[in-house]
Design a protein around this motif. Structure first.
Motif, mmCIF file in Angstrom:
data_model
loop_
_atom_site.group_PDB
_atom_site.id
_atom_site.type_symbol
_atom_site.label_atom_id
_atom_site.label_comp_id
_atom_site.label_asym_id
_atom_site.label_seq_id
_atom_site.Cartn_x
_atom_site.Cartn_y
_atom_site.Cartn_z
ATOM 1 N N HIS A 126 0.829 -1.207 0.000
ATOM 2 C CA HIS A 126 0.000 0.000 0.000
ATOM 3 C C HIS A 126 0.866 1.261 0.000
ATOM 4 N N VAL A 127 1.974 1.220 0.740
ATOM 5 C CA VAL A 127 2.842 2.401 0.805
ATOM 6 C C VAL A 127 3.584 2.576 -0.525
ATOM 7 N N SER A 128 4.193 1.501 -1.039
ATOM 8 C CA SER A 128 5.019 1.673 -2.249
ATOM 9 C C SER A 128 4.152 2.025 -3.464
ATOM 10 N N GLU A 129 2.948 1.440 -3.558
ATOM 11 C CA GLU A 129 2.059 1.794 -4.677
ATOM 12 C C GLU A 129 1.639 3.265 -4.592
ATOM 13 N N ALA A 130 1.365 3.722 -3.364
ATOM 14 C CA ALA A 130 0.949 5.120 -3.186
ATOM 15 C C ALA A 130 2.088 6.058 -3.588
ATOM 16 N N VAL A 131 3.298 5.705 -3.191
ATOM 17 C CA VAL A 131 4.452 6.557 -3.524
ATOM 18 C C VAL A 131 4.639 6.623 -5.039
ATOM 19 N N LEU A 132 4.498 5.466 -5.681
ATOM 20 C CA LEU A 132 4.617 5.444 -7.154
ATOM 21 C C LEU A 132 3.563 6.338 -7.811
ATOM 22 N N LEU A 164 1.496 8.783 5.449
ATOM 23 C CA LEU A 164 1.504 9.087 4.011
ATOM 24 C C LEU A 164 0.696 10.350 3.790
ATOM 25 N N VAL A 165 1.225 11.265 2.971
ATOM 26 C CA VAL A 165 0.454 12.456 2.610
ATOM 27 C C VAL A 165 0.363 12.542 1.088
ATOM 28 N N ASP A 166 -0.402 13.522 0.614
ATOM 29 C CA ASP A 166 -0.661 13.664 -0.836
ATOM 30 C C ASP A 166 -1.281 12.370 -1.401
ATOM 31 N N VAL A 167 -2.233 11.853 -0.676
ATOM 32 C CA VAL A 167 -2.899 10.612 -1.097
ATOM 33 C C VAL A 167 -4.282 10.950 -1.648
ATOM 34 N N ASP A 168 -4.859 10.034 -2.394
ATOM 35 C CA ASP A 168 -6.245 10.220 -2.859
ATOM 36 C C ASP A 168 -6.894 8.845 -3.064
ATOM 37 N N ALA A 173 -4.718 2.345 -3.247
ATOM 38 C CA ALA A 173 -5.209 1.262 -2.385
ATOM 39 C C ALA A 173 -5.114 1.637 -0.907
ATOM 40 N N CYS A 174 -4.133 2.457 -0.530
ATOM 41 C CA CYS A 174 -3.966 2.823 0.884
ATOM 42 C C CYS A 174 -5.184 3.569 1.410
#
Ligand code: NAD
Length: 509
Positions: free
Chosen positions: A323-329, A352-356, A360-361
């Motif tokens: 969830h973290v690595s996919e979000a960062v990508l 984690l910030v700048d998420v939407d 998946a996170c």
């Protein structure tokens, strides 16, 4: 532990260092059936035992648990990797479920007099009585091996049911020991524990009269399908993706502390942990800065003084990592943590910030020590995004304005809403604990309801007045008797004298 290696025994390992804790025998279908048979035999006398006498056994059991707190907490830490404070809460606070249901069984199971709804049932005295399901099956996950067992074992036993518990194959030891405690106090043999993975769980589903399942939505669905085939009642407590909404008038220091703890307690492996946060724009930067500071100050490990423990399974670490690595990508930024440990099932407490919601996170259950934080324009956007989920377990709202918080709560699609707090519904035994949408079917706890769900209800009618040799609606169907019956039924169905006597032409046309 490697599930694929399971044949007749399970090797239980400590998630913090991989060390073997114990090897336990697996119960196959045949042994599950044999144990279920023994429980059924003992249950008859248990159901006949007065609730007060059952309560005496349950009080002794609670006393046994409290006397063995250290041993149980050690065992719990060894099989789950929890830090001491997280494990201790489970062993001690869960005793409330036993005390509450033991002490209220007589009241909750008493026959009820019921008022009639109209003239037809008026000549009858109406009542209901509760009859325990003979055998209740409790299937539980690995995140709270004691609490999730006692939440349902306590009301079911107090109701007069026998209970067959199957804890997770990952964490079978502590629950087994608590069940041993029941036997050590010499209580009637109406409680048993079996060990194994899905096939043992499936055998339990088949062997019992009522299924209480706690676990993932995917497994819950499979259990529900089987119960439908068998026409067996069930209750499901499933996964969640609980939102926290932080409004501009929140007590910011408290919101930060509450959300840090609510997201990271038990390494985030709580069905109602904070899994995603929506913060209104005015206070977003301040909130993120404070949360980052708090999370970076936490220590991770299994020793005394550590704040965040290991995760129970390696698979769970993989999910958090993905969830973290996919979000960062996809453009998110890691404000704290974001790495897995070198040894043991550790994942660093993460923000984690700048998420939407394309990530998946923010949409899938992580069940790990990660807190994704999203900036929103206002309350309306926060509510819309909070409800944009297949899950609906619980939510939190942070604002100093309680009336506003209650208004927000009403608009949230969740089984529970905690205002300016996290988890506080969990140990409120008088409140129902239920998931909406894909988070469950039915409810646990909730005062009387939490016990009566383990009973079948019987409706009884008895004549209130001397009865005729036969009722006017019975045979024979002569025209005179039919006319009388028609008038009687009209008098019962109508409202107002004219309608009851059939004099209201407008309405009778
Ligand atoms: P899981 O669904 O994998 O397993 C739960 C239990 O079901 C285990 O004991 C397992 O052996 C058993 N099982 C597996 N297949 C079965 C089958 N076919 N028939 C009967 N039993 C079967 O869940 P998990 O990974 O152990 O637990 C984590 C999940 O539990 C998360 O999704 C979490 O949100 C959920 N959970 C929900 C609550 C709640 O109250 N809503 C509480 C805690 C955990």
């Amino acid at each position: 532990m490697t599930i694929a290696s399971i044949a007749a025994a399970l090797d239980v390992r400590n998630p913090s260092d991989g060390r073997s804790v114990a090897t336990v025998k697996v119960n196959d279908r045949e042994s599950v059936n044999a144990i279920a048979g023994g429980l059924r035999v003992a249950q008859g006398a248990w159901a006949e035992t007065a609730p007060r006498e059952r309560a005496r056994w349950m009080h002794r059991w609670r006393d046994w648990i409290l006397a063995h707190t250290d041993e149980l907490t050690d065992l719990l830490q060894a099989e789950t990797g929890k830090v001491r404070p997280d494990a201790l809460v489970e062993t001690t606070a869960s005793c409330e479920f036993i005390t509450y249901y033991a002490d209220h069984a007589e009241q909750f199971l008493a026959d009820n007099k019921v008022k009639s709804s109209g003239l037809l049932s008026l000549p009858k005295r109406l009542s209901t009585s509760y009859h325990p399901y003979p055998l209740v099956g409790l299937i539980t996950p690995w995140n709270f091996p004691i609490t999730l067992f006692l939440m349902d074992a306590a009301p079911a036993l107090a109701a007069g049911c026998a209970v067959l518990a199957k804890s997770s194959e990952e964490t079978p030891l502590t629950c087994a020991r608590v069940v041993e405690g029941w036997n050590e106090i010499g209580a009637p043999p109406v409680l048993a524990h079996v060990v194994g993975a899905g096939s043992t769980g499936a055998a339990v589903v088949d062997a019992v009269d009522y299924v209480q399942f706690t676990g993932s939505t995917a497994t819950g669905r499979a259990v529900a399908i089987r119960c439908a085939e068998l026409l067996k009642p069930l209750s499901l407590e499933l996964g969640g993706k609980d939102p926290a909404i932080v409004l501009e008038d929140a007590d910011l220091p408290r919101a930060v502390e509450g959300i840090a703890w609510g997201g990271l307690f038990n390494a985030g492996q709580v069905c109602i942990s904070v899994e995603r946060v929506y913060v209104v724009a005015e206070i977003y930067d301040d909130f993120v800065a404070r949360l980052t500071q708090r999370v970076q100050s936490l220590s991770q490990g299994s020793g005394l003084g550590n704040d965040v423990g290991a995760m129970v399974t390696e698979n769970q670490v993989d999910i958090a990592d993905r969830h973290v690595s996919e979000a960062v990508l996809a453009g998110a930024r890691v404000a704290a943590g974001g790495t897995r440990g070198a040894l043991g099932n550790y994942y660093a407490p993460t923000i984690l910030v700048d998420v939407d919601h394309t990530m998946a996170c923010m949409t899938e259950e992580t069940f790990g020590p990660t807190i994704p934080v999203m900036r929103v324009a206002d309350e309306d956007e926060a509510i819309r995004l909070a409800n944009d989920s297949t899950y609906g377990l619980s939510a939190t709202v942070w604002t100093r304005d309680h009336a506003r918080a209650r208004r927000v709560a009403r608009r949230l699609q969740a089984g529970a809403v905690n205002i300016n707090d996290v988890f506080s519904n969990l140990f409120a035994t008088t409140l129902p604990h239920s998931g909406w949408k894909s988070s469950g079917i039915g409810a646990r706890l909730g005062g009387a309801q939490g016990m009566r769900k383990y009973c079948r209800v019987q409706a009884v009618t008895e004549p209130r007045v001397p009865v005729l040799a036969r009722e006017v609606t019975w045979y024979p169907y002569t025209s005179r008797r039919t006319a009388i019956a028609g008038r009687v039924l009209r008098v019962a169905a109508g409202r107002g004298v004219k309608q009851r006597l059939g004099l209201n032409k407008e309405q009778s046309r």
